[in-house]
Write a protein that holds these residues in place. Sequence first.
Motif, PDB file in Angstrom:
ATOM      1  N   GLY A 115       0.819  -1.213   0.000  1.00  0.00           N
ATOM      2  CA  GLY A 115       0.000   0.000   0.000  1.00  0.00           C
ATOM      3  C   GLY A 115       0.847   1.255   0.000  1.00  0.00           C
ATOM      4  O   GLY A 115       0.533   2.227  -0.687  1.00  0.00           O
ATOM      5  N   MET A 116       1.943   1.228   0.774  1.00  0.00           N
ATOM      6  CA  MET A 116       2.842   2.386   0.825  1.00  0.00           C
ATOM      7  C   MET A 116       3.498   2.612  -0.536  1.00  0.00           C
ATOM      8  O   MET A 116       3.644   3.758  -0.980  1.00  0.00           O
ATOM      9  CB  MET A 116       3.911   2.174   1.901  1.00  0.00           C
ATOM     10  N   LEU A 117       3.889   1.546  -1.227  1.00  0.00           N
ATOM     11  CA  LEU A 117       4.503   1.689  -2.545  1.00  0.00           C
ATOM     12  C   LEU A 117       3.514   2.261  -3.551  1.00  0.00           C
ATOM     13  O   LEU A 117       3.869   3.121  -4.363  1.00  0.00           O
ATOM     14  CB  LEU A 117       5.022   0.331  -3.034  1.00  0.00           C
ATOM     15  N   GLU A 120       3.148   5.987  -2.806  1.00  0.00           N
ATOM     16  CA  GLU A 120       4.318   6.746  -3.270  1.00  0.00           C
ATOM     17  C   GLU A 120       4.263   6.942  -4.781  1.00  0.00           C
ATOM     18  O   GLU A 120       4.574   8.020  -5.290  1.00  0.00           O
ATOM     19  CB  GLU A 120       5.610   5.995  -2.908  1.00  0.00           C
ATOM     20  N   GLU A 121       3.891   5.900  -5.500  1.00  0.00           N
ATOM     21  CA  GLU A 121       3.815   5.993  -6.954  1.00  0.00           C
ATOM     22  C   GLU A 121       2.758   7.002  -7.393  1.00  0.00           C
ATOM     23  O   GLU A 121       2.987   7.794  -8.312  1.00  0.00           O
ATOM     24  CB  GLU A 121       3.502   4.597  -7.531  1.00  0.00           C
ATOM     25  N   SER A 122       1.603   7.007  -6.727  1.00  0.00           N
ATOM     26  CA  SER A 122       0.555   7.967  -7.099  1.00  0.00           C
ATOM     27  C   SER A 122       1.001   9.391  -6.774  1.00  0.00           C
ATOM     28  O   SER A 122       0.728  10.318  -7.544  1.00  0.00           O
ATOM     29  CB  SER A 122      -0.764   7.636  -6.406  1.00  0.00           C
ATOM     30  N   LYS A 123       1.708   9.606  -5.677  1.00  0.00           N
ATOM     31  CA  LYS A 123       2.229  10.945  -5.347  1.00  0.00           C
ATOM     32  C   LYS A 123       3.240  11.397  -6.387  1.00  0.00           C
ATOM     33  O   LYS A 123       3.273  12.568  -6.767  1.00  0.00           O
ATOM     34  CB  LYS A 123       2.883  10.938  -3.964  1.00  0.00           C
ATOM     35  N   LYS A 124       4.059  10.476  -6.848  1.00  0.00           N
ATOM     36  CA  LYS A 124       5.062  10.820  -7.858  1.00  0.00           C
ATOM     37  C   LYS A 124       4.375  11.244  -9.157  1.00  0.00           C
ATOM     38  O   LYS A 124       4.767  12.235  -9.781  1.00  0.00           O
ATOM     39  CB  LYS A 124       5.976   9.604  -8.103  1.00  0.00           C
ATOM     40  N   GLU A 126       1.343  12.538  -9.443  1.00  0.00           N
ATOM     41  CA  GLU A 126       0.717  13.850  -9.188  1.00  0.00           C
ATOM     42  C   GLU A 126       1.756  14.959  -9.279  1.00  0.00           C
ATOM     43  O   GLU A 126       1.497  16.024  -9.850  1.00  0.00           O
ATOM     44  CB  GLU A 126       0.064  13.863  -7.807  1.00  0.00           C
ATOM     45  N   ARG A 127       2.934  14.737  -8.703  1.00  0.00           N
ATOM     46  CA  ARG A 127       3.987  15.746  -8.713  1.00  0.00           C
ATOM     47  C   ARG A 127       4.438  16.027 -10.152  1.00  0.00           C
ATOM     48  O   ARG A 127       4.613  17.189 -10.540  1.00  0.00           O
ATOM     49  CB  ARG A 127       5.163  15.268  -7.861  1.00  0.00           C
ATOM     50  N   GLU A 128       4.616  14.958 -10.967  1.00  0.00           N
ATOM     51  CA  GLU A 128       5.013  15.135 -12.363  1.00  0.00           C
ATOM     52  C   GLU A 128       3.944  15.902 -13.146  1.00  0.00           C
ATOM     53  O   GLU A 128       4.249  16.783 -13.955  1.00  0.00           O
ATOM     54  CB  GLU A 128       5.274  13.766 -13.014  1.00  0.00           C
ATOM     55  N   GLU A 129       2.670  15.580 -12.894  1.00  0.00           N
ATOM     56  CA  GLU A 129       1.569  16.261 -13.561  1.00  0.00           C
ATOM     57  C   GLU A 129       1.547  17.743 -13.185  1.00  0.00           C
ATOM     58  O   GLU A 129       1.380  18.633 -14.040  1.00  0.00           O
ATOM     59  CB  GLU A 129       0.245  15.596 -13.161  1.00  0.00           C
ATOM     60  N   PHE A 130       1.763  18.038 -11.915  1.00  0.00           N
ATOM     61  CA  PHE A 130       1.798  19.422 -11.443  1.00  0.00           C
ATOM     62  C   PHE A 130       2.948  20.180 -12.101  1.00  0.00           C
ATOM     63  O   PHE A 130       2.779  21.332 -12.538  1.00  0.00           O
ATOM     64  CB  PHE A 130       1.923  19.456  -9.914  1.00  0.00           C
ATOM     65  N   GLU A 131       4.123  19.546 -12.176  1.00  0.00           N
ATOM     66  CA  GLU A 131       5.279  20.205 -12.790  1.00  0.00           C
ATOM     67  C   GLU A 131       5.011  20.490 -14.275  1.00  0.00           C
ATOM     68  O   GLU A 131       5.399  21.543 -14.780  1.00  0.00           O
ATOM     69  CB  GLU A 131       6.536  19.338 -12.639  1.00  0.00           C
TER      70      GLU A 131
END
Length: 153
Positions: A115-117, A120-124, A126-131
Amino acid sequence: KVETSTGELVEYTQNKEDETLHQLTIKVDEEGDERTIGEVEITQNSTLREVRNMINAEVETDFPDFVFLVNQIPMLKYEETDRLALSCLPDLVIRGKELKKVEQPKAIFNKKVEGMLVQEESKKKEREEFEDIMAKVRNGKFLKATKPSAFEP
């Protein structure tokens, strides 16, 4: 019978029990399954060490070295000289000593780590999409140009 005064052998009769031959079935343990590979004849006084020599001489095995299994527990070689083969009747199970090739298992995580992995992948992502969005805004390509309003000079 030995005469005590001269030490000569006067009478001798061999025990009938020693002459009785028993058939000991040899089986190979293959990961829980047992396969019969042959039989050897044993007497009342035969030890497992003697049975080992008989197996090497008379029975074809798929492996060079093996251990005897008594109640699915491997016996040590020095224990073979003390153990009578008669105690193993009707079957004697052996297993090869060579190691089997095993593929390395894939890393298995418990549900919490998994679940933690995923998180982390979904946060990554989201961050790429935001950038990506911020890069478009900085270049002025994100918002469409509008018509000038009538109130602006």
